[in-house]
Write a protein that holds these residues in place. Structure first.
Motif, PDB file in Angstrom:
ATOM      1  N   LEU A  57       0.834  -1.206   0.000  1.00 23.48           N
ATOM      2  CA  LEU A  57       0.000   0.000   0.000  1.00 23.48           C
ATOM      3  C   LEU A  57       0.866   1.253   0.000  1.00 23.48           C
ATOM      4  CD1 LEU A  57      -2.855  -0.953   2.472  1.00 23.48           C
ATOM      5  CD2 LEU A  57      -2.822  -1.077  -0.030  1.00 23.48           C
ATOM      6  N   ASN A  58       1.899   1.239   0.854  1.00 21.42           N
ATOM      7  CA  ASN A  58       2.869   2.330   0.860  1.00 21.42           C
ATOM      8  C   ASN A  58       4.146   1.852   1.532  1.00 21.42           C
ATOM      9  OD1 ASN A  58       2.306   2.399   3.586  1.00 21.42           O
ATOM     10  ND2 ASN A  58       1.478   4.464   3.594  1.00 21.42           N
ATOM     11  N   LEU A  59       5.203   2.604   1.354  1.00 22.23           N
ATOM     12  CA  LEU A  59       6.489   2.300   1.965  1.00 22.23           C
ATOM     13  C   LEU A  59       6.829   3.438   2.908  1.00 22.23           C
ATOM     14  CD1 LEU A  59       8.990   0.407   2.027  1.00 22.23           C
ATOM     15  CD2 LEU A  59      10.001   1.933   0.319  1.00 22.23           C
ATOM     16  N   GLU A  60       6.835   3.134   4.198  1.00 19.31           N
ATOM     17  CA  GLU A  60       7.208   4.142   5.177  1.00 19.31           C
ATOM     18  C   GLU A  60       8.722   4.131   5.333  1.00 19.31           C
ATOM     19  OE1 GLU A  60       5.260   3.611   8.917  1.00 19.31           O
ATOM     20  OE2 GLU A  60       3.269   3.667   8.004  1.00 19.31           O
ATOM     21  N   VAL A 132       9.680   0.315   6.019  1.00 24.23           N
ATOM     22  CA  VAL A 132       8.635  -0.629   6.405  1.00 24.23           C
ATOM     23  C   VAL A 132       7.560  -0.635   5.326  1.00 24.23           C
ATOM     24  CG1 VAL A 132       6.919  -1.261   8.132  1.00 24.23           C
ATOM     25  CG2 VAL A 132       9.048  -0.171   8.852  1.00 24.23           C
ATOM     26  N   PRO A 133       7.477  -1.726   4.536  1.00 24.98           N
ATOM     27  CA  PRO A 133       6.358  -1.841   3.599  1.00 24.98           C
ATOM     28  C   PRO A 133       5.069  -2.063   4.393  1.00 24.98           C
ATOM     29  CG  PRO A 133       8.113  -3.415   3.095  1.00 24.98           C
ATOM     30  CD  PRO A 133       8.408  -2.833   4.435  1.00 24.98           C
ATOM     31  N   ARG A 134       4.006  -1.382   4.001  1.00 26.99           N
ATOM     32  CA  ARG A 134       2.705  -1.551   4.676  1.00 26.99           C
ATOM     33  C   ARG A 134       1.737  -2.232   3.728  1.00 26.99           C
ATOM     34  NH1 ARG A 134       1.547  -0.010   9.918  1.00 26.99           N
ATOM     35  NH2 ARG A 134       3.024   1.517  10.658  1.00 26.99           N
ATOM     36  N   PHE A 135       0.919  -3.111   4.340  1.00 32.04           N
ATOM     37  CA  PHE A 135      -0.090  -3.868   3.613  1.00 32.04           C
ATOM     38  C   PHE A 135      -1.433  -3.651   4.288  1.00 32.04           C
ATOM     39  CE2 PHE A 135       4.002  -5.885   3.137  1.00 32.04           C
ATOM     40  CZ  PHE A 135       4.080  -6.100   1.777  1.00 32.04           C
ATOM     41  N   ALA A 136      -2.515  -4.153   3.684  1.00 31.05           N
ATOM     42  CA  ALA A 136      -3.849  -3.998   4.270  1.00 31.05           C
ATOM     43  C   ALA A 136      -3.919  -4.682   5.636  1.00 31.05           C
ATOM     44  CB  ALA A 136      -4.912  -4.549   3.329  1.00 31.05           C
ATOM     45  N   THR A 137      -3.336  -5.862   5.754  1.00 31.36           N
ATOM     46  CA  THR A 137      -3.255  -6.576   7.027  1.00 31.36           C
ATOM     47  C   THR A 137      -1.783  -6.883   7.291  1.00 31.36           C
ATOM     48  OG1 THR A 137      -3.498  -8.734   5.968  1.00 31.36           O
ATOM     49  CG2 THR A 137      -5.520  -7.672   6.753  1.00 31.36           C
ATOM     50  N   GLU A 139       1.586  -8.718   7.554  1.00 37.39           N
ATOM     51  CA  GLU A 139       2.062  -9.807   6.706  1.00 37.39           C
ATOM     52  C   GLU A 139       3.502 -10.156   7.053  1.00 37.39           C
ATOM     53  OE1 GLU A 139       0.191 -11.401   4.645  1.00 37.39           O
ATOM     54  OE2 GLU A 139      -1.444 -10.031   4.171  1.00 37.39           O
ATOM     55  N   LEU A 140       3.871 -11.387   6.751  1.00 38.53           N
ATOM     56  CA  LEU A 140       5.259 -11.817   6.828  1.00 38.53           C
ATOM     57  C   LEU A 140       5.798 -11.831   5.410  1.00 38.53           C
ATOM     58  CD1 LEU A 140       4.890 -14.777   9.324  1.00 38.53           C
ATOM     59  CD2 LEU A 140       5.843 -12.514   9.790  1.00 38.53           C
ATOM     60  N   VAL A 141       6.858 -11.078   5.163  1.00 39.77           N
ATOM     61  CA  VAL A 141       7.449 -11.024   3.831  1.00 39.77           C
ATOM     62  C   VAL A 141       8.779 -11.762   3.839  1.00 39.77           C
ATOM     63  CG1 VAL A 141       6.327  -8.818   3.311  1.00 39.77           C
ATOM     64  CG2 VAL A 141       8.664  -8.821   4.172  1.00 39.77           C
ATOM     65  N   TRP A 142       9.133 -12.305   2.683  1.00 41.16           N
ATOM     66  CA  TRP A 142      10.415 -12.992   2.543  1.00 41.16           C
ATOM     67  C   TRP A 142      11.508 -11.955   2.334  1.00 41.16           C
ATOM     68  CZ3 TRP A 142      11.110 -17.737   4.019  1.00 41.16           C
ATOM     69  CH2 TRP A 142      10.036 -18.635   3.981  1.00 41.16           C
ATOM     70  N   ALA A 143      12.557 -12.044   3.152  1.00 44.46           N
ATOM     71  CA  ALA A 143      13.696 -11.130   3.069  1.00 44.46           C
ATOM     72  C   ALA A 143      14.991 -11.940   3.042  1.00 44.46           C
ATOM     73  CB  ALA A 143      13.698 -10.172   4.254  1.00 44.46           C
ATOM     74  N   GLN A 144      15.982 -11.443   2.327  1.00 42.76           N
ATOM     75  CA  GLN A 144      17.299 -12.093   2.219  1.00 42.76           C
ATOM     76  C   GLN A 144      17.151 -13.573   1.885  1.00 42.76           C
ATOM     77  OE1 GLN A 144      18.493  -8.982   2.196  1.00 42.76           O
ATOM     78  NE2 GLN A 144      20.499  -9.726   2.767  1.00 42.76           N
ATOM     79  N   THR A 145      16.207 -13.918   1.086  1.00 43.60           N
ATOM     80  CA  THR A 145      15.892 -15.232   0.516  1.00 43.60           C
ATOM     81  C   THR A 145      15.432 -16.303   1.489  1.00 43.60           C
ATOM     82  OG1 THR A 145      18.132 -16.207   0.507  1.00 43.60           O
ATOM     83  CG2 THR A 145      17.514 -14.858  -1.394  1.00 43.60           C
ATOM     84  N   GLY A 146      15.531 -16.092   2.809  1.00 45.67           N
ATOM     85  CA  GLY A 146      15.127 -17.158   3.703  1.00 45.67           C
ATOM     86  C   GLY A 146      14.455 -16.735   4.994  1.00 45.67           C
ATOM     87  N   LEU A 147      14.433 -15.448   5.285  1.00 42.45           N
ATOM     88  CA  LEU A 147      13.827 -14.948   6.515  1.00 42.45           C
ATOM     89  C   LEU A 147      12.428 -14.436   6.253  1.00 42.45           C
ATOM     90  CD1 LEU A 147      16.738 -12.777   7.896  1.00 42.45           C
ATOM     91  CD2 LEU A 147      15.915 -14.887   8.854  1.00 42.45           C
ATOM     92  N   ARG A 148      11.564 -14.613   7.228  1.00 41.10           N
ATOM     93  CA  ARG A 148      10.244 -13.996   7.165  1.00 41.10           C
ATOM     94  C   ARG A 148      10.234 -12.851   8.178  1.00 41.10           C
ATOM     95  NH1 ARG A 148       7.042 -18.983   8.591  1.00 41.10           N
ATOM     96  NH2 ARG A 148       9.025 -19.291   9.608  1.00 41.10           N
ATOM     97  N   VAL A 149       9.974 -11.650   7.681  1.00 41.39           N
ATOM     98  CA  VAL A 149      10.018 -10.424   8.479  1.00 41.39           C
ATOM     99  C   VAL A 149       8.612  -9.841   8.549  1.00 41.39           C
ATOM    100  CG1 VAL A 149      11.034  -8.119   8.613  1.00 41.39           C
ATOM    101  CG2 VAL A 149      12.400 -10.012   7.743  1.00 41.39           C
ATOM    102  N   LEU A 150       8.221  -9.400   9.747  1.00 41.52           N
ATOM    103  CA  LEU A 150       6.881  -8.843   9.941  1.00 41.52           C
ATOM    104  C   LEU A 150       6.773  -7.438   9.367  1.00 41.52           C
ATOM    105  CD1 LEU A 150       4.071  -9.218  11.290  1.00 41.52           C
ATOM    106  CD2 LEU A 150       5.034  -7.997  13.252  1.00 41.52           C
ATOM    107  N   CYS A 151       5.700  -7.215   8.619  1.00 43.70           N
ATOM    108  CA  CYS A 151       5.344  -5.879   8.142  1.00 43.70           C
ATOM    109  C   CYS A 151       3.929  -5.590   8.628  1.00 43.70           C
ATOM    110  CB  CYS A 151       5.388  -5.810   6.622  1.00 43.70           C
ATOM    111  SG  CYS A 151       7.047  -5.975   5.954  1.00 43.70           S
ATOM    112  N   PRO A 152       3.705  -4.417   9.216  1.00 43.02           N
ATOM    113  CA  PRO A 152       2.397  -4.113   9.806  1.00 43.02           C
ATOM    114  C   PRO A 152       1.323  -3.862   8.750  1.00 43.02           C
ATOM    115  CG  PRO A 152       3.849  -2.224   9.954  1.00 43.02           C
ATOM    116  CD  PRO A 152       4.661  -3.339   9.381  1.00 43.02           C
ATOM    117  N   GLY A 153       0.101  -4.052   9.177  1.00 39.22           N
ATOM    118  CA  GLY A 153      -1.033  -3.768   8.308  1.00 39.22           C
ATOM    119  C   GLY A 153      -1.673  -2.450   8.696  1.00 39.22           C
TER     120      GLY A 153
END
Length: 186
Positions: A57-60, A132-137, A139-153
């Motif tokens: 949705l946006n990138l803070e 911080v990428p923001r999404f509607a809810t 989400e866990l995004v894939w970072a550095q090919t193997g980590l899941r990082v939390l991004c707020p909704g």
């Protein structure tokens, strides 16, 4: 004895808490391939921890002075290369120890609680820009090919089990078989 109903308030300076976030160069998986987080734009579709893709949705982004930063070495938690995160950024961990301790297959652990686990360490606080990428809810995004990082909704709802420092240290101690580095809170 008489009670006084007067209250005195001390003078204080508000504290600007560090924004959870990723630093410049953190690779995020998109439909166009792996992209540095700072290049994400609204509408870009990002790979989620559940296997789907969602639109940003946006990138803070925010400048932070003396931000407490943590280095996660390449190879740790599946990262392809070193990753720098703010202290309050959450990473997803999963496995039988998560289920045994907390009754769920996956939990979120703040980067600051990872000290001493597989080489995770604090680096000198620095002036940095976080993203911080923001999404509607959330989400866990894939970072550095193997980590899941939390991004707020934007809905403000928490959908995943977040561990506090003590809970995270207990989990890491169990995961490491008792070989865990120094506890920074001690």
């Amino acid at each position: 004895m008489l009670l006084s109903h007067h209250t005195a308030f001390a003078e204080f300076t508000p504290v600007d808490l560090p924004l959870a976030g990723m630093t410049c160069g953190t690779l995020i998986e998109t439909t166009q391939g792996w992209m540095p987080v700072e290049r994400l734009r609204a509408g870009d579709r990002v790979a989620m921890g559940d296997g789907g893709f969602r639109a940003v949705l946006n990138l803070e982004s925010r400048e932070q002075d003396d931000a407490p930063l943590w280095r996660v070495p390449g190879g740790t938690f599946g990262a392809c290369s070193d990753l720098t995160l703010t202290e309050s950024q959450y990473l997803a961990l999963n496995g039988r120890d998560c289920h045994r301790l907390f009754g769920v297959p996956m939990v979120l652990v703040p980067a600051g609680a990872l000290a001493g686990f597989q080489g995770v360490h604090r680096i000198a606080p620095a002036h940095t820009r976080t993203y911080v990428p923001r999404f509607a809810t959330e989400e866990l995004v894939w970072a550095q090919t193997g980590l899941r990082v939390l991004c707020p909704g934007t809905d403000g709802e928490a959908h995943y089990k977040r561990l506090n420092y003590g809970q995270a240290r207990a989990l890491l101690l169990m995961m490491s078989g008792g070989a865990l580095g120094a506890d920074l809170a001690a």
